[in-house]
Design an enzyme around this catalytic site. Structure first.
Site, PDB file in Angstrom:
ATOM      1  N   ALA A   8       0.881  -1.067  -0.088  1.00 42.81           N
ATOM      2  CA  ALA A   8      -0.190   0.042  -0.061  1.00 42.81           C
ATOM      3  C   ALA A   8       0.828   1.204   0.008  1.00 42.81           C
ATOM      4  O   ALA A   8       0.302   2.306  -0.402  1.00 42.81           O
ATOM      5  CB  ALA A   8      -0.960  -0.114   1.118  1.00 42.81           C
ATOM      6  N   GLY A  11       5.714  -0.316  -4.113  1.00 45.44           N
ATOM      7  CA  GLY A  11       5.704  -1.585  -4.822  1.00 45.44           C
ATOM      8  C   GLY A  11       7.213  -1.655  -5.265  1.00 45.44           C
ATOM      9  O   GLY A  11       8.069  -1.182  -5.112  1.00 45.44           O
ATOM     10  N   HIS A 222      -3.275 -12.228  -2.840  1.00 46.77           N
ATOM     11  CA  HIS A 222      -3.085 -11.588  -1.878  1.00 46.77           C
ATOM     12  C   HIS A 222      -1.615 -11.788  -1.068  1.00 46.77           C
ATOM     13  O   HIS A 222      -1.211 -12.470  -0.694  1.00 46.77           O
ATOM     14  CB  HIS A 222      -4.128 -11.998  -0.631  1.00 46.77           C
ATOM     15  N   ASP A 223      -1.124 -10.492  -0.786  1.00 45.13           N
ATOM     16  CA  ASP A 223       0.378 -10.444  -0.434  1.00 45.13           C
ATOM     17  C   ASP A 223       0.379 -11.092   0.848  1.00 45.13           C
ATOM     18  O   ASP A 223       1.525 -11.734   1.136  1.00 45.13           O
ATOM     19  CB  ASP A 223       0.893  -9.229  -0.481  1.00 45.13           C
ATOM     20  N   THR A 246       2.219  -2.264   6.343  1.00 45.40           N
ATOM     21  CA  THR A 246       1.203  -1.303   6.547  1.00 45.40           C
ATOM     22  C   THR A 246       0.287  -1.814   7.472  1.00 45.40           C
ATOM     23  O   THR A 246      -0.231  -1.060   8.384  1.00 45.40           O
ATOM     24  CB  THR A 246       0.668  -0.847   5.182  1.00 45.40           C
TER      25      THR A 246
END
Length: 472
Positions: A8, A11, A222-223, A246
């Site tokens: 978030a 990258g 999904h990370d 985050t």
């Protein structure tokens, strides 16, 4: 392989290589990420992200595959011809304010949980779509962020299951879209794309992009799903994990979803993991509060602040780090002080005291969440694995060991990118038949650090915070 790992706030494109006793990453390109406010709405700069992704893949050199993971819940809408209808909106935008209450009038919370097993969060994809229901008539498909980028790379439309499971539109038992639930909420089921599993091949890179025409592989997109793949747990270990970035995703790995009243009351989520596992977890506000504090102070010198915070009095003041006031961007130090005053505590004054309050409060939230997860699932926890960027934060890792009263094993830092690469490698033929084999390779090749608990009156701090909540 190229691992595109999107957080978030930043990258990155990593080049990963996997062998019998080799698991290595090289950072090829890193770029800032975050919301862009325009016309009163907070958007993602999706075209900027796409541009940076293409540049990083081009710079990665010879590769055999590409995988993409990112944060959850946000999406782009495509028209029936496959064209993007507008910039994806950031989950921290205020457009979902009050939407949850409207949805539960149509679909009660108990029923939502029975189907989806998800934590009630105001920014879940379900509520975002309902907030713009008037625009959905023009849309043909909804694609979550990694699926959208994969579509632009290959032309293939689909939704990867681990990320689909975060939308509150996915039936966690049947592993299919909850189309009936979507219809009752006013969302056309046609928007929900065909589902695919981690390790499946989306397609080959389009020739007009000028990139290597290699397979694009659906990883745990999904990370957190990718990060959990790289948790270096021993076989049979009673472990909890904290994917610390985050957000902090705190929980257990289960074989089946836990959908009882206790799980719902504790607001735990059941998200899909790689190889059919369940990520039984809860979102904790995470390093966001610390990051916003540094932004408010216009400093990037976190290392010095943490060193000073380590010398500040422990547990002098603690706050509920998951309180709604800490979700939107803004002046976190002022909010910390107000929360302490409201709970009858002396507010922290110096920067070191504010940082200490944040990390103490985070560790306290981790303690509470790990213990609740274990109690609800009927498990014991003997070790907590901290992966992701927070594994670098020595003070937070030590405080987490102290608060949870079990050892903490910190690392790997780039867990999401490593999990991304491992799933790609298996799809491309590497001898990694299961999660145990992948995690054994992580243990053999990645630097890890162990923290042992050293005490502290965490029960009293928890009681003080509970009393403050009761007063509020």
């Amino acid at each position: 392989m190229a691992a595109v790992d999107l957080g978030a706030t930043s990258g990155r494109v990593m080049a990963g290589s996997v062998g019998a006793d080799q698991l290595a990453l090289e950072e090829i390109r890193r770029f800032p990420n975050g919301g862009v406010r325009a016309g009163g709405t907070l958007y993602w700069d999706i075209l900027g992200i796409y541009r940076e992704m293409l540049a990083g893949i081009a710079e990665a050199g010879p590769i055999e595959g590409i995988g993409i993971d990112s944060w959850a819940v946000d999406y782009g809408l495509l028209d029936p011809a496959g064209r993007l209808l507008g910039n994806p909106v950031h989950y921290r935008d205020s457009r979902t304010d009050g939407v949850l209450a409207r949805v539960v009038e149509k679909v009660p919370e108990r029923e939502l949980y029975d189907f989806t097993g998800l934590q009630q969060l105001p920014f879940n994809t379900l509520y975002q779509l309902v907030s713009e229901v008037d625009r959905l008539a023009a849309a043909g498909t909804m694609l979550l962020i990694p699926d959208l980028l994969g579509y632009w790379l290959t032309g293939s439309v689909g939704g990867e299951r681990t990320n689909a499971s975060t939308t509150q539109l996915y039936d966690v038992r049947s592993r299919a879209w909850a189309t009936g639930l979507a219809e009752r909420a006013g969302i056309p089921p046609r928007l929900l794309p065909p589902l695919r599993d981690p390790g499946s091949v989306l397609g080959t890179v389009r020739p007009d992009l000028g990139l290597p025409e290699v397979p694009v592989i659906a990883v745990g997109s999904h990370d957190t799903a990718s990060a959990v793949v790289a948790v270096p747990a021993e076989p049979g270990a009673n472990f909890a994990y904290i994917s610390s970035g985050t957000w902090s995703l705190v929980g257990l790995e289960l074989d089946e979803p836990e959908l009882g009243d206790a799980a719902r009351a504790a607001n735990f989520t059941n998200e899909g993991g790689v190889d059919g596992t369940i990520r039984f977890l809860r979102n904790v506000m995470g390093l966001w509060v610390l990051t916003e504090t540094l932004r408010t102070w216009a400093t990037g010198d976190l290392a010095s602040l943490l060193k000073e915070a380590a010398d500040a009095p422990p547990l002098a003041a603690v706050v509920d780090i998951d309180a709604p006031e800490f979700l939107p961007p803004g002046d976190m130090p002022a909010r910390i002080r107000r929360a302490c005053e409201a709970s009858g505590q002396r507010p922290p004054e110096s920067r070191a005291e504010i940082v200490r309050c944040i990390v103490d409060s985070l560790a306290l939230a981790y303690r509470r969440t790990v213990r609740q997860a274990a109690e609800v699932a009927g498990r014991t926890v003997d070790v907590v694995h901290v992966v992701g960027g927070g594994a670098r934060n020595e003070l937070l890792c030590q405080l987490t060991a102290d608060a949870c009263d079990v050892p903490v094993l910190a690392g790997p830092v780039e867990a999401a990118a490593l999990g991304n690469v491992l799933v790609q490698a298996r799809a491309l033929g590497a001898d990694l038949p299961d999660l145990a084999a992948m995690r054994a390779l992580v243990r053999r090749t990645q630097p890890l650090r162990r923290y042992r608990p050293s005490g502290g009156d965490w029960a009293a701090a928890e009681a003080r915070l509970s009393d403050a909540r009761d007063v509020a």
